[in-house]
Design a protein around this motif. Structure first.
Motif, mmCIF file in Angstrom:
data_model
loop_
_atom_site.group_PDB
_atom_site.id
_atom_site.type_symbol
_atom_site.label_atom_id
_atom_site.label_comp_id
_atom_site.label_asym_id
_atom_site.label_seq_id
_atom_site.Cartn_x
_atom_site.Cartn_y
_atom_site.Cartn_z
ATOM 1 N N CYS A 1 -30.786 -8.215 18.401
ATOM 2 C CA CYS A 1 -31.216 -9.358 17.592
ATOM 3 C C CYS A 1 -32.552 -9.939 18.081
ATOM 4 O O CYS A 1 -33.246 -10.624 17.339
ATOM 5 C CB CYS A 1 -30.151 -10.454 17.617
ATOM 6 N N LYS B 1 -33.016 -12.262 20.426
ATOM 7 C CA LYS B 1 -33.002 -13.658 20.904
ATOM 8 C C LYS B 1 -33.361 -13.749 22.387
ATOM 9 O O LYS B 1 -33.926 -14.746 22.838
ATOM 10 C CB LYS B 1 -31.617 -14.281 20.671
ATOM 11 N N HIS C 1 -35.380 -7.182 24.863
ATOM 12 C CA HIS C 1 -34.478 -6.475 23.931
ATOM 13 C C HIS C 1 -34.769 -4.978 23.900
ATOM 14 O O HIS C 1 -33.883 -4.165 23.629
ATOM 15 C CB HIS C 1 -34.564 -7.089 22.519
ATOM 16 N N MET D 1 -32.907 -3.375 26.672
ATOM 17 C CA MET D 1 -31.517 -3.132 26.249
ATOM 18 C C MET D 1 -31.409 -1.830 25.439
ATOM 19 O O MET D 1 -30.480 -1.052 25.623
ATOM 20 C CB MET D 1 -31.002 -4.295 25.391
ATOM 21 N N CYS E 1 -27.826 -15.160 24.340
ATOM 22 C CA CYS E 1 -27.305 -13.939 23.704
ATOM 23 C C CYS E 1 -26.026 -14.215 22.899
ATOM 24 O O CYS E 1 -25.020 -14.664 23.453
ATOM 25 C CB CYS E 1 -27.032 -12.871 24.760
HETATM 26 S S1 SF4 Z 1 -29.186 -8.679 24.693
HETATM 27 FE FE1 SF4 Z 1 -28.232 -10.198 23.356
HETATM 28 S S2 SF4 Z 1 -29.936 -11.549 22.739
HETATM 29 FE FE2 SF4 Z 1 -30.834 -9.656 23.531
HETATM 30 S S3 SF4 Z 1 -31.156 -8.355 21.741
HETATM 31 FE FE3 SF4 Z 1 -29.155 -7.836 22.622
HETATM 32 S S4 SF4 Z 1 -27.682 -9.062 21.497
HETATM 33 FE FE4 SF4 Z 1 -29.692 -9.991 21.141
#
Ligand code: SF4
Ligand code: SF4
Length: 137
Positions: free
Chosen positions: A32, A34, A50, A53, A83
């Motif tokens: 997302c 955030k 992100h 991730m 998150c």
């Molecule tokens: S770690 Fe959490 S805030 Fe960041 S992109 Fe993934 S879901 Fe969204």
């Protein structure tokens, strides 16, 4: 047709190690953004939070460990607080830093010496806490 996500085996061990150290669910991230939107350190990063991730989800450990981002992260936990999926990205960054230090053999504090160091009044408390965090995982 059944679609399968290709995760390279090459860094499977490292990705499992990150999960074990951080106790975080990498695949819970839904991209997302955030975490990136609230991160105070992105101007110093070459890969956005992100994106870190996503690289971890795809098993691209080499890109993450070679990034400037893991050392620019201030461990402020803003990303974890924002998150919506409860992913603690700060702990994942910490896990990658730990693996990097271990791979380079840069463990300055040996586990067997921690007890003795705790009796040294000049030892910074942060060093002792960091050592305990490192060796308790
Ligand atoms: S770690 Fe959490 S805030 Fe960041 S992109 Fe993934 S879901 Fe969204
Ligand atoms: S913990 Fe690191 S990645 Fe997360 S918001 Fe703070 S500086 Fe950014």
């Amino acid at each position: 047709m059944i679609r399968t996500k290709h995760i390279p085996d090459k860094y499977e061990k490292e990705i499992l190690q990150i999960k074990k150290i951080s106790n975080e669910m990498i695949n819970d991230c839904m991209q997302c953004g955030k975490c990136t939107a609230g991160c105070p350190a992105i101007t110093e990063m070459d890969i956005l939070p992100h994106q870190i991730m996503r690289h971890l989800q795809l098993g691209q450990f080499n890109k993450v460990i070679e990034s400037k981002t893991i050392w620019s992260c201030a461990s402020c936990f803003t990303c974890a607080a924002r998150c919506p999926r409860g992913v603690d990205l700060a702990s994942l960054m910490e896990a990658v830093r730990l693996i990097s230090l271990r791979q380079k053999g840069n463990n300055r504090l040996k586990v067997q010496n921690i007890g003795q160091l705790m009796t040294d009044e000049k030892m910074p408390q942060q060093a002792v806490v960091s050592a305990l965090r490192k060796y308790s995982k």
